[in-house]
Design a protein around this motif. Sequence first.
Motif, PDB file in Angstrom:
ATOM      1  N   GLN A 214       0.839  -1.204   0.000  1.00  0.00           N
ATOM      2  CA  GLN A 214       0.000   0.000   0.000  1.00  0.00           C
ATOM      3  C   GLN A 214       0.867   1.244   0.000  1.00  0.00           C
ATOM      4  N   SER A 254       0.631   1.750  -5.757  1.00  0.00           N
ATOM      5  CA  SER A 254       1.235   0.944  -4.709  1.00  0.00           C
ATOM      6  C   SER A 254       2.740   0.915  -4.934  1.00  0.00           C
ATOM      7  N   SER A 314      -6.149  -3.663   8.096  1.00  0.00           N
ATOM      8  CA  SER A 314      -6.212  -3.014   6.797  1.00  0.00           C
ATOM      9  C   SER A 314      -6.982  -3.864   5.808  1.00  0.00           C
TER      10      SER A 314
END
Lengths: 314, 174
Positions: A214, A254, A314
């Motif tokens: 991420q 990303s 997450s």
Amino acid sequence: MPHFFSNKRLILLMVSIIVLVSLIGFSTRNNETITWPEKFLRDTTGVVQSLVSRPAHMTAGFFGNVADIFNVYEENQMLKSRMEEFASLSAELETVKQENATLREMIDSESSLNDYTTRTALVIHRSPDKWTDMIGINKGSQNGVSKNMAVVTSEGLIGKVKTTSEFTSSVQLLSDDSRTNRVSAMVATDGEPVYAFIEGWNEEEEGLMLRKIQSDAEIKEGQQVITSGLGGLFPRGLAIGTITSLEPDEFGLSYNALVEPAADYYNLEQVNVIERTSETLDDTIQQNTNEENEEDEEEPVEVEDPDAGGGGSS
Amino acid sequence: MIRFALPFFIFLLFLMEGTLFQIFVPPSPDREFYLVPRFVLIAVVLTSIYRGAGSGVLIGAGFGLLYDIVYTDIIGIYMFSMGFTAYISAFTYRSVRTSFLWPVLIIISAIFVLEWMTYGLHYIIGGTDLLFEEFFMMRALPSLIMNGITALLLIYPFQRLFTRIRETEELQHW
């Protein structure tokens, strides 16, 4: 090739091309297991390969030892300096383990994703054409090995079991270039662990590719990459490597990182096949596996992992 | 018994490729090229020269299938390429059989054909995205040199073996 293009030969060639295409199609299908003739051939060659590879490893090891003698002194110096570090680390590990055990008692959780049992296996072959990077080991489904189990050396994760026959299995190394070669990994940061995937080998830069990180993750070079235990049969906390470089991916959504592997994929002799003991969330099954472990004297090995149970928010 | 000597020796070479060679010459990250042993193919081509295309293709396809099953995951690639290479290298002329240089040349070209075919097949099914130049420099050339040297060592024993087989066959014929 005297009469290569006569009609009969041409037809034979066509037929064999058709056979080739259908065989390739047959074996590249999304297969779970291999068929019994394949298993039979693998097992029979596996027996001979085990017989051959044991003395060969010993001979190779002997010559390796002779070469090692020359740099024993430097190695000894280095090891001595590491020894003190190790003593303090193991004391710390012991306290952390105890603390972990008490904390775990407090929340009534008997097992975690860290627990596993190991089976030692001998490497009996390695695919000689380097199109795929696979090794064969001399433990199969009869020894309890099953597909997708993690395979490690003492240094870290090297791959996963791709197919098993009765007495042998083939292991796909992390350095294999196949598209399906994917391992769920995480980066051990100071805060929340960051989850990503190890996706094969980068030929140009000589490292494993860690992808789909991420973009808001706080990741630095030199951080440890370990297995996350979220996918498949892998336990949490097996060492994969350290991050050497970091760059945004082509869309900027990303990050991709290059990981220097912790284990040596090249001189493999003994490997350990790892089975995660905590499989399900069902309490009864959990307790059963724990009891079995105590009886079998196969102690579940705890791996130092400060972020264990940190949860994937997450 | 001599009948089974040939498959037996080829099986030994097969084991050497996957087990012994990988232990004594392990792949190394420092090396810029791959060394791929093709000992079985050397024996298959020799079979093809000294025993004719039929036996060559049979042995080639058989060991190719074994290679596919044991060392790789995709069945068919080596079975087809080894059979094909055995077929096109069946130069059964007397002048080829008695000489030492001709078999070496045929073996080297056969190895190149096999490397090229397996590269092409892997390229088609998406197993690799290597460019041809890279393939040639990293795989074909080192493999040709190493296997050429091995062929020099293997030709004489195999010539002896084939002569022995022929003699026994003629004895049985009488």
